[in-house]
Design a protein around this motif. Structure first.
Motif, PDB file in Angstrom:
ATOM      1  N   VAL A  38       0.845  -1.202   0.000  1.00  0.00           N
ATOM      2  CA  VAL A  38       0.000   0.000   0.000  1.00  0.00           C
ATOM      3  C   VAL A  38       0.878   1.249   0.000  1.00  0.00           C
ATOM      4  CG1 VAL A  38      -1.705   1.332   1.306  1.00  0.00           C
ATOM      5  CG2 VAL A  38      -1.926  -1.154   1.132  1.00  0.00           C
ATOM      6  N   GLU A  39       1.948   1.207   0.780  1.00  0.00           N
ATOM      7  CA  GLU A  39       2.884   2.334   0.816  1.00  0.00           C
ATOM      8  C   GLU A  39       3.542   2.530  -0.549  1.00  0.00           C
ATOM      9  OE1 GLU A  39       4.240   2.019   5.514  1.00  0.00           O
ATOM     10  OE2 GLU A  39       5.377   0.958   3.975  1.00  0.00           O
ATOM     11  N   ALA A  40       3.998   1.425  -1.158  1.00  0.00           N
ATOM     12  CA  ALA A  40       4.657   1.506  -2.462  1.00  0.00           C
ATOM     13  C   ALA A  40       3.725   2.094  -3.514  1.00  0.00           C
ATOM     14  CB  ALA A  40       5.137   0.119  -2.887  1.00  0.00           C
ATOM     15  N   TYR A  41       2.464   1.662  -3.502  1.00  0.00           N
ATOM     16  CA  TYR A  41       1.463   2.179  -4.446  1.00  0.00           C
ATOM     17  C   TYR A  41       1.278   3.689  -4.254  1.00  0.00           C
ATOM     18  CZ  TYR A  41      -3.238   3.262  -6.167  1.00  0.00           C
ATOM     19  OH  TYR A  41      -4.314   3.859  -6.779  1.00  0.00           O
ATOM     20  N   SER A  42       1.124   4.127  -3.005  1.00  0.00           N
ATOM     21  CA  SER A  42       0.876   5.534  -2.704  1.00  0.00           C
ATOM     22  C   SER A  42       2.076   6.398  -3.056  1.00  0.00           C
ATOM     23  CB  SER A  42       0.524   5.696  -1.223  1.00  0.00           C
ATOM     24  OG  SER A  42      -0.595   4.911  -0.876  1.00  0.00           O
ATOM     25  N   TYR A  43       3.273   5.917  -2.732  1.00  0.00           N
ATOM     26  CA  TYR A  43       4.478   6.696  -3.008  1.00  0.00           C
ATOM     27  C   TYR A  43       4.754   6.786  -4.503  1.00  0.00           C
ATOM     28  CZ  TYR A  43       5.256   6.019   2.006  1.00  0.00           C
ATOM     29  OH  TYR A  43       5.112   5.989   3.369  1.00  0.00           O
ATOM     30  N   GLU A  44       4.414   5.736  -5.242  1.00  0.00           N
ATOM     31  CA  GLU A  44       4.609   5.763  -6.692  1.00  0.00           C
ATOM     32  C   GLU A  44       3.707   6.825  -7.329  1.00  0.00           C
ATOM     33  OE1 GLU A  44       5.403   2.389  -9.973  1.00  0.00           O
ATOM     34  OE2 GLU A  44       3.461   2.234  -8.979  1.00  0.00           O
ATOM     35  N   ILE A  45       2.472   6.899  -6.864  1.00  0.00           N
ATOM     36  CA  ILE A  45       1.559   7.922  -7.378  1.00  0.00           C
ATOM     37  C   ILE A  45       2.067   9.314  -7.010  1.00  0.00           C
ATOM     38  CG2 ILE A  45      -0.758   8.901  -7.152  1.00  0.00           C
ATOM     39  CD1 ILE A  45      -1.855   6.121  -6.937  1.00  0.00           C
ATOM     40  N   PHE A  46       2.517   9.448  -5.762  1.00  0.00           N
ATOM     41  CA  PHE A  46       3.013  10.762  -5.346  1.00  0.00           C
ATOM     42  C   PHE A  46       4.221  11.183  -6.168  1.00  0.00           C
ATOM     43  CE2 PHE A  46       5.597  13.641  -2.836  1.00  0.00           C
ATOM     44  CZ  PHE A  46       4.668  14.620  -2.527  1.00  0.00           C
ATOM     45  N   ASN A  47       5.138  10.253  -6.444  1.00  0.00           N
ATOM     46  CA  ASN A  47       6.317  10.593  -7.238  1.00  0.00           C
ATOM     47  C   ASN A  47       5.936  11.070  -8.630  1.00  0.00           C
ATOM     48  OD1 ASN A  47       8.317  10.083  -5.320  1.00  0.00           O
ATOM     49  ND2 ASN A  47       8.405   7.906  -5.805  1.00  0.00           N
ATOM     50  N   ILE A 105      -9.698   5.874  -2.101  1.00  0.00           N
ATOM     51  CA  ILE A 105      -9.056   6.395  -0.902  1.00  0.00           C
ATOM     52  C   ILE A 105      -9.611   5.742   0.364  1.00  0.00           C
ATOM     53  CG2 ILE A 105     -10.659   8.360  -0.701  1.00  0.00           C
ATOM     54  CD1 ILE A 105      -8.257   9.979   0.336  1.00  0.00           C
ATOM     55  N   LYS A 106     -10.894   5.374   0.358  1.00  0.00           N
ATOM     56  CA  LYS A 106     -11.477   4.704   1.520  1.00  0.00           C
ATOM     57  C   LYS A 106     -10.800   3.356   1.756  1.00  0.00           C
ATOM     58  CE  LYS A 106     -15.885   3.226   3.521  1.00  0.00           C
ATOM     59  NZ  LYS A 106     -17.358   3.134   3.323  1.00  0.00           N
ATOM     60  N   PHE A 107     -10.518   2.632   0.669  1.00  0.00           N
ATOM     61  CA  PHE A 107      -9.837   1.337   0.781  1.00  0.00           C
ATOM     62  C   PHE A 107      -8.436   1.527   1.345  1.00  0.00           C
ATOM     63  CE2 PHE A 107      -6.850  -1.751  -0.942  1.00  0.00           C
ATOM     64  CZ  PHE A 107      -7.445  -2.954  -0.591  1.00  0.00           C
ATOM     65  N   ILE A 108      -7.728   2.546   0.861  1.00  0.00           N
ATOM     66  CA  ILE A 108      -6.364   2.797   1.334  1.00  0.00           C
ATOM     67  C   ILE A 108      -6.356   3.109   2.825  1.00  0.00           C
ATOM     68  CG2 ILE A 108      -4.402   4.378   1.171  1.00  0.00           C
ATOM     69  CD1 ILE A 108      -4.994   4.613  -1.806  1.00  0.00           C
ATOM     70  N   LYS A 109      -7.255   3.972   3.256  1.00  0.00           N
ATOM     71  CA  LYS A 109      -7.317   4.345   4.678  1.00  0.00           C
ATOM     72  C   LYS A 109      -7.628   3.133   5.547  1.00  0.00           C
ATOM     73  CE  LYS A 109      -8.710   9.219   4.395  1.00  0.00           C
ATOM     74  NZ  LYS A 109      -9.799  10.183   4.714  1.00  0.00           N
ATOM     75  N   ASN A 110      -8.691   2.436   5.208  1.00  0.00           N
ATOM     76  CA  ASN A 110      -9.124   1.303   6.030  1.00  0.00           C
ATOM     77  C   ASN A 110      -8.086   0.185   6.048  1.00  0.00           C
ATOM     78  OD1 ASN A 110     -11.477   2.698   6.533  1.00  0.00           O
ATOM     79  ND2 ASN A 110     -12.692   1.567   5.046  1.00  0.00           N
ATOM     80  N   THR A 111      -7.540  -0.114   4.872  1.00  0.00           N
ATOM     81  CA  THR A 111      -6.589  -1.222   4.766  1.00  0.00           C
ATOM     82  C   THR A 111      -5.282  -0.901   5.468  1.00  0.00           C
ATOM     83  OG1 THR A 111      -7.552  -1.897   2.652  1.00  0.00           O
ATOM     84  CG2 THR A 111      -5.339  -2.687   3.151  1.00  0.00           C
ATOM     85  N   TYR A 112      -4.797   0.304   5.282  1.00  0.00           N
ATOM     86  CA  TYR A 112      -3.517   0.691   5.892  1.00  0.00           C
ATOM     87  C   TYR A 112      -3.579   0.582   7.410  1.00  0.00           C
ATOM     88  CZ  TYR A 112       0.747   3.381   6.747  1.00  0.00           C
ATOM     89  OH  TYR A 112       1.993   3.784   7.169  1.00  0.00           O
ATOM     90  N   HIS A 113      -4.655   1.066   8.010  1.00  0.00           N
ATOM     91  CA  HIS A 113      -4.783   1.034   9.468  1.00  0.00           C
ATOM     92  C   HIS A 113      -5.083  -0.388   9.970  1.00  0.00           C
ATOM     93  CE1 HIS A 113      -4.280   5.283   9.715  1.00  0.00           C
ATOM     94  NE2 HIS A 113      -5.377   5.550   9.026  1.00  0.00           N
ATOM     95  N   LYS A 114      -5.866  -1.134   9.207  1.00  0.00           N
ATOM     96  CA  LYS A 114      -6.169  -2.510   9.603  1.00  0.00           C
ATOM     97  C   LYS A 114      -4.896  -3.358   9.616  1.00  0.00           C
ATOM     98  CE  LYS A 114      -9.768  -4.696   7.927  1.00  0.00           C
ATOM     99  NZ  LYS A 114     -10.660  -5.415   6.961  1.00  0.00           N
ATOM    100  N   LEU A 115      -4.091  -3.233   8.569  1.00  0.00           N
ATOM    101  CA  LEU A 115      -2.848  -4.005   8.494  1.00  0.00           C
ATOM    102  C   LEU A 115      -1.868  -3.567   9.582  1.00  0.00           C
ATOM    103  CD1 LEU A 115      -2.371  -4.079   4.619  1.00  0.00           C
ATOM    104  CD2 LEU A 115      -3.028  -5.989   6.085  1.00  0.00           C
TER     105      LEU A 115
END
Length: 260
Positions: A38-47, A105-115
């Motif tokens: 999830v982090e890799a996906y988010s950082y790739e988009i940000f880059n 974004i809802k999936f990212i928020k929920n999944t990141y905190h759940k994991l």
């Protein structure tokens, strides 16, 4: 397969291997690697987008914050796209077709905190033993969603009309999404130390940005002035431009302060 912490495909491949044998230890490793994915996906988009916006605090942001910020800049960043590249205007003559798949974004928020909860030591208040079957099912669902989105061949596009904007308050420049501006008709400076807000209008394709202000009438001299909206914060202070009377802003009220 050798694990590469800089490659999200490698992370997901290892998760797939762990989930084939869902022991308690393998589920822990799976949760960790899924969170990294999830982090890799988010950082790739940000880059891909970071040259379009201004912010010096992005190194402190977690994935949900990054995607939330980018969604404010480009409202379609969380939507799937079909990208067609053609020499002609007609789609029939297209030469390349790409698919851009996005995580909501809802999936990212929920999944990141759940994991994050899954990889930490259980709190003493949690007396239940780990349900391996249920945890494995949950992680497999997350894996399936991530694997679908970040599969080989997916692309990240930054297509769209941009409007260059210089904040009159902090003098920082950002490139703004025209579709976002036309949708909201307002914009906030992306410099989080500024956050000045503007009304947007476009006349004859000429973009206009007007600093949002609130009308204020001084109780002492009865003169009318205007306060920048972004400066109206609880417990902030300002002076009348005409008589120098001090005011304190408290819960939306302008309270006269005694002169020193």
């Amino acid at each position: 397969m050798e694990l590469s912490f800089n490659n999200k495909y490698s992370l997901l491949q290892r998760v797939s291997e762990y989930l084939e044998n869902p022991t308690e230890e393998n589920l822990l490793y799976s949760a960790l690697l899924l969170r990294m994915s999830v982090e890799a996906y988010s950082y790739e988009i940000f880059n891909a987008w970071k040259t379009e916006i201004y912010s010096e605090d992005y190194k402190k942001w977690q994935p949900p914050k990054i995607i939330e910020l980018l969604s404010e800049y480009e409202p379609y960043i969380n939507e799937d796209k079909t990208i067609i590249i053609s020499e002609e205007k007609e789609v029939i003559n297209s030469t390349e077709i790409f698919e851009q798949k996005a995580l909501p974004i809802k999936f990212i928020k929920n999944t990141y905190h759940k994991l994050g909860k899954y990889i930490h030591f259980p709190h003493p208040a949690e007396k239940k033993e780990l349900d391996i079957e249920k945890r494995a099912k949950d992680l497999k669902e997350i894996y399936s969603k991530l694997n679908e989105i970040v599969s080989d061949g997916s692309v990240i596009s930054t297509f769209g009309q941009k409007i260059s904007f210089e904040c009159s308050e902090c003098k920082k420049t950002s490139k703004l999404s025209k579709s976002k501006l036309l949708k909201d008709l307002t914009v906030k400076c992306f410099n989080i130390e500024c956050n000045a807000t503007y009304d947007f209008s476009c006349i004859d394709d000429n973009p206009q940005f007007k600093l949002q202000q609130e009308k204020f009438e001084c109780n002492e001299c009865n003169q009318t002035t205007y306060i920048d909206t972004y400066k109206i914060k609880n417990n902030s202070q300002f002076k009348c431009l005409y008589c120098n009377q001090n005011y304190l802003i408290f819960e939306g009220l302008y309270i006269v302060k005694e002169r020193n």
